[in-house]
Each structure stands twice: as structure tokens, then as C-alpha cells.
Design a protein around this motif. Structure first.
Motif, short mmCIF file in Angstrom:
data_model
loop_
_atom_site.label_atom_id
_atom_site.label_comp_id
_atom_site.label_asym_id
_atom_site.label_seq_id
_atom_site.Cartn_x
_atom_site.Cartn_y
_atom_site.Cartn_z
N LEU A 115 65.86 56.13 65.43
CA LEU A 115 66.04 55.65 64.05
C LEU A 115 67.28 54.78 63.94
O LEU A 115 67.27 53.75 63.25
CB LEU A 115 66.12 56.83 63.09
CG LEU A 115 64.86 57.69 62.93
CD1 LEU A 115 65.03 58.67 61.78
CD2 LEU A 115 63.63 56.82 62.67
N TYR A 116 68.37 55.21 64.57
CA TYR A 116 69.59 54.39 64.56
C TYR A 116 69.30 53.01 65.14
O TYR A 116 69.71 51.98 64.58
CB TYR A 116 70.69 55.06 65.39
CG TYR A 116 71.41 56.21 64.71
CD1 TYR A 116 72.01 56.04 63.46
CD2 TYR A 116 71.50 57.44 65.33
CE1 TYR A 116 72.67 57.10 62.85
CE2 TYR A 116 72.16 58.51 64.73
CZ TYR A 116 72.74 58.33 63.49
OH TYR A 116 73.39 59.37 62.87
N ILE A 117 68.60 52.99 66.26
CA ILE A 117 68.31 51.71 66.93
C ILE A 117 67.43 50.82 66.05
O ILE A 117 67.69 49.63 65.89
CB ILE A 117 67.62 51.98 68.29
CG1 ILE A 117 68.61 52.66 69.24
CG2 ILE A 117 67.12 50.67 68.90
CD1 ILE A 117 67.96 53.20 70.51
N ALA A 118 66.40 51.41 65.44
CA ALA A 118 65.50 50.63 64.58
C ALA A 118 66.22 50.08 63.36
O ALA A 118 66.06 48.91 63.00
CB ALA A 118 64.31 51.50 64.15
N LEU A 119 67.02 50.92 62.72
CA LEU A 119 67.73 50.50 61.50
C LEU A 119 68.78 49.44 61.81
O LEU A 119 68.97 48.50 61.03
CB LEU A 119 68.37 51.71 60.82
CG LEU A 119 67.38 52.64 60.12
CD1 LEU A 119 67.98 54.02 59.90
CD2 LEU A 119 66.95 52.05 58.78
N ASN A 120 69.44 49.56 62.93
CA ASN A 120 70.45 48.56 63.28
C ASN A 120 69.81 47.27 63.78
O ASN A 120 70.38 46.19 63.60
CB ASN A 120 71.44 49.14 64.29
CG ASN A 120 72.45 50.06 63.62
OD1 ASN A 120 73.49 49.64 63.13
ND2 ASN A 120 72.12 51.36 63.56
N TYR A 121 68.62 47.37 64.36
CA TYR A 121 67.86 46.16 64.68
C TYR A 121 67.49 45.44 63.38
O TYR A 121 67.64 44.21 63.28
CB TYR A 121 66.60 46.52 65.46
CG TYR A 121 65.71 45.33 65.71
CD1 TYR A 121 65.92 44.49 66.80
CD2 TYR A 121 64.65 45.03 64.85
CE1 TYR A 121 65.11 43.38 67.03
CE2 TYR A 121 63.84 43.93 65.06
CZ TYR A 121 64.07 43.11 66.15
OH TYR A 121 63.28 42.01 66.36
N ALA A 122 67.01 46.21 62.39
CA ALA A 122 66.64 45.62 61.10
C ALA A 122 67.86 44.99 60.42
O ALA A 122 67.77 43.90 59.83
CB ALA A 122 66.03 46.69 60.20
#
Length: 645
Positions: A115-122
Motif C-alpha cells: 500500500l505504501y508503494i502504491a500510494l507513493n507511486y500515485a
């Protein structure tokens, strides 16, 4: 994946307890050790000690203790592995993995990390969109209109979501992200009646990333750029396993160092308020993001400072609606001040209008402690109306009673009496009454605790536990009477605008019932109200508990009945309790309060018998105040008040 022993050893060798703790609470040196107010419980006098020599911390108030790793586990609410990762990142230590973790732990860790990775990608995707044609003409133009310079846009990692159904979705899938992960992160939505058909949650909006303390994006706030009235102006990310809005303050990552350095935190409402204040040179500011202030948010502020100044828009309705937040801040052990902006102004608009120097001077000049702020707020309405003045006094006293430090309470009481033009003794009497009320609510008597934790059957006839009950609560019959009135008349109107149940539940909201069966019945009643029901007696007869049913039946069955001939033939009319529900409910609540005061006073007398000599005066004073309060209620009831009743 487990972390290797070598990584753990490196972390232990390189971390410094002072640096780790100082990220969360400001430490002050006293002798060989460093001290602060404990971040794990509310206190006004520092009892949290850090020993740089021993690399440990210890709170002499709540007992929390440990090394830097344990501190991160306690303060962040994470496990050992996550604490090691947190510290390894802080000190630039490479993390080596081992394959020995429990599968459930691996799954939980991987889910959070994904989730951290996805949100920071976004976050990076939205930020980069500001360079596109649409992003620059709409998103970047909006930020520039508000005076946000490039450095500030970078600092808060602001962005723009393109106006389309699947821009982020397609880009993220192309980068290897699974739709299920994007859905869990709150970045996409699934179409109703079309399983497996997804679209972007954020479309055509400027994006405000919400960061945690370590600077990771954990959610987004988004403002629409069109005039579409069907769409809400602001939308936010849903709650996830890494984002709980009640635990987060917008801007805390960017503000924490400034809050420590200035030993003050400004509290505002919205994202743009925070950013505009940074532009004005005031960086020690956070926002509740339009939600009601929570205990977790207050504790988050208290990690960095005990001083908070609440900034209010120039709108009386908004101020009155937000006053509860001041009482919560006071109860959290913070020293509270307030600033009110001119009419139709907020921190964002006023900061842009007045410039850096003018804005900072305004804050310094207009800042008032909460006593002056509250009195000034009520002054207009209370000036010509004694009833409103009395209510204003009660509101001020209520706030003072929330202050945990008795010395500060005393100072506030003295200053309030002076400003209100009243005798200090009268205000202190009202304050003591409120303190007793607070104490009763938060610290029930020993018997209450025992009764509340006992099964319902413990106080009922024929119970196998009956022999163990040595005390029958003196408020037994008063509690029963109040529940009886609720069940029989709660749905009736006690006035043109209020039901009997509304009146009674408000009157007893600060009381803890001593008798478990009546406490349970009260719980069932409140549960019905939460479901939108205004229950009558038949609601309670459906409860699958024989003893409760029997009790309710006893309550609704009349003990005596007046003969019809008494009225029709002899024209003699008897007054029924239902004839004047206002008086019936009022007296029932007073009788219960009188019974509670008597029990509190009796318990106090037992304490006096066992008290040390230096404690007796304070206990006697409290005893006198309880007696006076009970006497006032008994007079209101029309009771004859003997010397000790």
C-alpha cells in the motif's frame, strides 16, 4: 521476510536514544539525563526520563521503559521487525532478510508495504501531471493563483489527477501494480453491477498528499476543479490498514521540526490554510482536515509541544460549533490559546492578503488564552441577559474543569472571576461541583467498579452469588424508578420539542448506574435509539433474558388502580404521574442525583476515618461541598433536610 541478526545488531550499535526520542517529544536536559512529558500518557509535570549513557528511557508515571527499538514499537504501535526497519532507514543501514517469519506476519507486512508503494507511486504520478498540458493549465494554474511557489508545491508534493476514468489505473497497471492492490489503497473504485470493471477514484482534481510522521504518503485529499454541483468539492481517501483519519493531522510531517523549535503548534481546519501559513513563514501549523478533533490527534500534537493555538475563521457559527475542541485540548493537558480572524476571512485568505510580516504580527497581537477567548465570545449575548450570563459562566467553568493541573485551574478560576465581575468563591463552588461531576464520571467508586464487572444475576433475588454481595447500592430504588419512567413514558413528550427519554438521558449522562440489571436495560434503551426506534415496553419483552423480562413486567404493571367510580360517580379526581410528566421526570432525576451524592458522601466518611492527619482538611472540605449540593437538591425536592441526610 525476517530481518537478519546482523541487521538488528547494526541497528542496536548505531542508534542513539536521544535522537530517536527527540523525533517525537522535545527533550530538556536536567543533570545527566534528559526529561520530557511522557508521550504515552497525559501529564503536566515531566516524568519521562532518557539516559543517553545507558541508551534507555523510563517513565516514572506510567512505567513505560525500554531501549530505542522498544520506544519505536511503543510510539508507532508496530512490531519488532517494523521498528528495526524504521530505525535502519533513519540511520541508512541496509536491511538484510532471512526466510524465517511466520506466514501471517509476512502477509501483513507485505500488504502494508504494497500500500505504501502504491500510494507513493500515485503521489509521484499526480505530481508529475502538473507538467502535462492539462495539469499545467488547470492544476498548476490553481496553485499559482493561490500564491503557492514551486518550492512549496515540492515541499507538500502537490499534484493533479487528470480528468479521465482510467489515467492512473492504466499507468499503474503498466508499471506492474495489480488492480486488487490499487483498490485496497483506495486509488480506484469498482463499478456497481460490473465486477472486475475499475476506474480512478480521483479525476480532474488538485491533489493534496497526506503524509505520516516519516514522510510517506498514506492518503489523499482532492479538490474538484469544475463547477459540477453533483460532485463534492473535496473528497478524501478511504480508511485503510495504514490510514486512519482520526490518527492523522495534515502537515504534521512538514511541521514537526518547527513545532519543536518554537514550542507551539497552530491548529487550523484545511489543507490550504496550512500551506498558506508556510508561505507566510509560519511552519508550525497542522490541520484537522475538516474533521472533529480526536484524542489521537491531540496526543499527536502533545508529542511535540504542550502549547497549541487554535485559529478560527471569522464566523460565529463556525466558532461555536468548534468549541468542544478547546475542551478536548484542555483535557489532553495542552495549554490552549485562540485567534479569531476578521469576518469572512480564514488563515488562507488572510495570510495571502496581509503578507508575511502583517500575518505574523496579527497572530501575535490577537492571540488570547482560552479564558479571555470564551468570555469575549459570550460577552455580546450575555451583556443584557442574566440567564445567558449564567450560562456563559457555566461554559467557562466547564472548560476550566477540564484542565488537569490544579494550580493552573486555580489561576484560571481567579482570572475568570475578575473578568466576569463575580465573587471568586461562587465561581470556585461551581468549579468544585463540576470537578466532582467529572470525577464521578471518570472514576466510579470501588463498589461501582465491582458491580459493573459482575454478571446481572449478582444483584437479583435467588442468585447463587447473592451471599458474596455485602452492600446493596443506596441508589438501587432511584435507578429502578428512572428506568421505569423511561420504559413507561420515554416516547411521550415532556415539552413541545423534547421527549421524556431525551430529557432523562441528558440529565443522567454523567452518572454510572450501580445496579447491573438497570445498567443493561439502559444500554438496551440507548441501542434502540441508535437504531432509530423510540422503544415502548414491548421492545424490552423481546429481549432473550428471563430476568430482564421479569423486571420490565414488574415496572409496567401498576401497583394499584383507582376505581372508575371514584371519578365518575363521586367526582373525586386523583393526580396521576402521567398528568405532569415534566414534574415526574424532573423529580426522578433529582432523586437519583441525591442518592448518588449521599453514597459519595458516605464513602468519603469512610475515607476520613482512615485518613492521615494531613489529608483530613481536604477530605472535610469535599465532604462539606457534597453535603451542600445534596441539601440544595433536597430543598428542590421539598424534602425536610436534617443535619445529616
Amino acid at each position: 521476510m525476517a530481518i537478519s541478526n546482523q541487521t538488528t545488531d547494526k541497528v542496536r550499535e548505531q542508534v542513539d536514544i536521544e535522537e530517536v526520542v527527540n523525533d517525537y517529544v522535545p527533550l530538556k536536559r536536567k543533570g545527566q539525563n534528559l526529561w520530557a512529558c511522557c508521550p504515552f500518557h497525559q501529564e503536566t509535570t515531566p516524568s519521562f526520563s532518557v539516559s543517553p549513557a545507558k541508551q534507555i528511557y523510563k517513565c516514572f508515571g506510567c512505567g513505560k521503559a525500554g531501549d530505542p527499538i522498544q520506544f519505536i514499537m511503543d510510539i508507532e504501535g508496530v512490531g519488532f521487525t517494523e521498528a528495526i526497519r524504521h530505525l535502519a532507514k533513519k540511520y541508512g543501514i541496509e536491511v538484510e532478510e532471512e526466510n524465517s517469519l511466520d506466514p501471517a506476519d509476512i502477509q501483513e507486512y507485505n500488504e502494508k508495504e504494497s500500500l505504501y508503494i502504491a500510494l507513493n507511486y500515485a503521489k509521484d504520478f499526480f505530481h508529475k501531471n502538473l507538467e502535462s498540458g492539462e495539469g499545467a493549465s488547470i492544476g498548476l494554474s490553481y496553485f499559482k493563483e493561490r500564491g503557492f511557489d514551486p518550492a512549496t508545491i515540492e515541499k507538500f508534493e502537490l499534484g493533479y489527477s487528470l480528468d479521465g476514468w482510467d489515467h492512473l489505473l492504466n499507468k499503474a497497471k503498466g508499471a506492474g501494480f495489480e488492480e486488487s492492490n490499487l483498490l485496497k489503497a483506495g486509488l480506484i473504485l469498482e463499478r456497481e453491477n460490473k465486477p472486475g470493471n475499475f476506474y480512478d477514484r480521483f479525476r480532474g482534481r488538485v491533489m493534496f498528499p497526506i503524509h505520516n510522521l516519516s514522510g510517506k504518503a498514506i492518503a489523499f485529499g482532492a479538490r474538484i476543479m469544475t463547477q459540477d454541483k453533483k460532485q463534492p468539492k473535496y473528497i478524501n481517501s478511504p480508511e485503510t490498514v495504514i490510514y486512519h483519519k482520526s490518527d492523522v493531522l495534515y502537515g504534521i510531517y512538514q511541521a514537526k521540526q518547527s513545532i519543536r523549535q518554537t514550542d507551539k503548534c497552530y491548529l487550523v481546519e484545511g489543507y490550504t490554510d496550512v500551506i498558506s501559513m508556510h508561505l507566510a513563514g509560519v511552519e508550525n501549523v497542522v490541520a484537522s482536515s475538516g474533521t472533529s478533533l480526536t484524542e489521537s490527534q491531540i496526543k499527536l500534537i502533545k508529542r511535540f509541544t504542550d502549547q497549541v493555538t487554535v485559529l478560527y475563521d471569522g464566523d460565529d457559527a463556525g466558532i461555536n460549533a468548534s468549541l468542544r475542541g478547546i475542551d478536548m485540548l484542555l483535557e489532553g493537558g495542552l495549554n490552549v490559546k485562540a485567534v479569531v480572524f476578521p469576518p469572512n476571512e480564514d488563515p488562507d485568505s488572510f495570510a495571502r492578503k496581509s503578507g508575511k510580516e502583517g500575518f505574523r504580527k496579527f497572530l501575535e497581537k490577537e492571540e488570547k488564552d482560552f479564558i479571555h477567548f470564551k468570555i469575549d465570545l459570550f460577552a455580546k449575548d450575555a451583556a443584557e441577559d442574566p440567564i445567558k450570563k449564567a450560562e456563559a459562566i457555566r461554559q467557562v467553568v466547564l472548560s476550566i474543569s477540564k484542565v488537569p493541573d490544579p494550580i493552573i485551574r486555580s489561576v484560571y478560576a481567579k482570572e475568570s472571576a475578575r473578568l466576569l465581575g463575580m465573587e471568586e468563591d461562587i465561581l470556585l463552588t461551581e468549579l468544585n461541583r463540576q470537578l466532582l461531576k467529572n470525577q464521578q464520571k471518570s472514576k466510579p467508586s470501588k463498589f461501582q467498579k465491582e458491580a459493573d464487572s459482575s454478571p446481572i444475576e449478582a444483584l437479583l433475588p435467588g442468585s447463587p452469588e447473592e451471599e458474596n454481595i455485602k452492600i446493596q447500592p443506596r441508589s438501587f430504588k432511584e435507578e429502578r424508578e428512572l428506568i421505569r419512567i423511561l420504559i413507561n413514558y420515554g416516547f411521550e413528550m415532556v415539552s413541545e420539542e423534547m421527549h421524556v427519554c431525551e430529557y432523562l438521558l441528558e440529565e443522567i449522562k454523567d452518572l454510572n448506574f450501580s445496579t447491573p440489571i438497570y445498567q443493561e436495560l439502559l444500554g438496551h434503551y440507548k441501542n434502540a435509539l441508535r437504531q432509530g426506534l423510540l422503544p415502548k415496553f414491548d421492545y424490552f419483552l423481546k429481549i432473550q433474558n428471563t430476568k430482564i423480562k421479569q423486571e420490565v413486567i414488574d415496572m409496567i404493571a401498576p401497583t394499584r388502580e383507582v376505581s372508575k367510580n371514584w371519578e365518575t360517580k363521586h367526582q373525586i379526581f386523583s393526580k396521576r404521574e402521567s398528568d405532569d410528566l415534566s414534574e415526574t421526570t424532573y423529580k426522578a432525576s433529582l432523586k437519583l442525583k441525591s442518592a448518588y451524592l449521599k453514597r459519595m458522601r458516605d464513602e468519603l466518611e469512610e475515607k476520613i476515618k482512615l485518613a492521615k492527619e494531613d489529608e483530613i482538611d481536604a477530605l472535610l472540605t469535599m465532604h462539606m461541598e457534597l453535603t451542600q449540593l445534596k441539601s440544595q437538591i433536597d430543598r428542590e425536592l421539598g424534602n425536610v433536610v436534617p443535619s445529616k441526610n
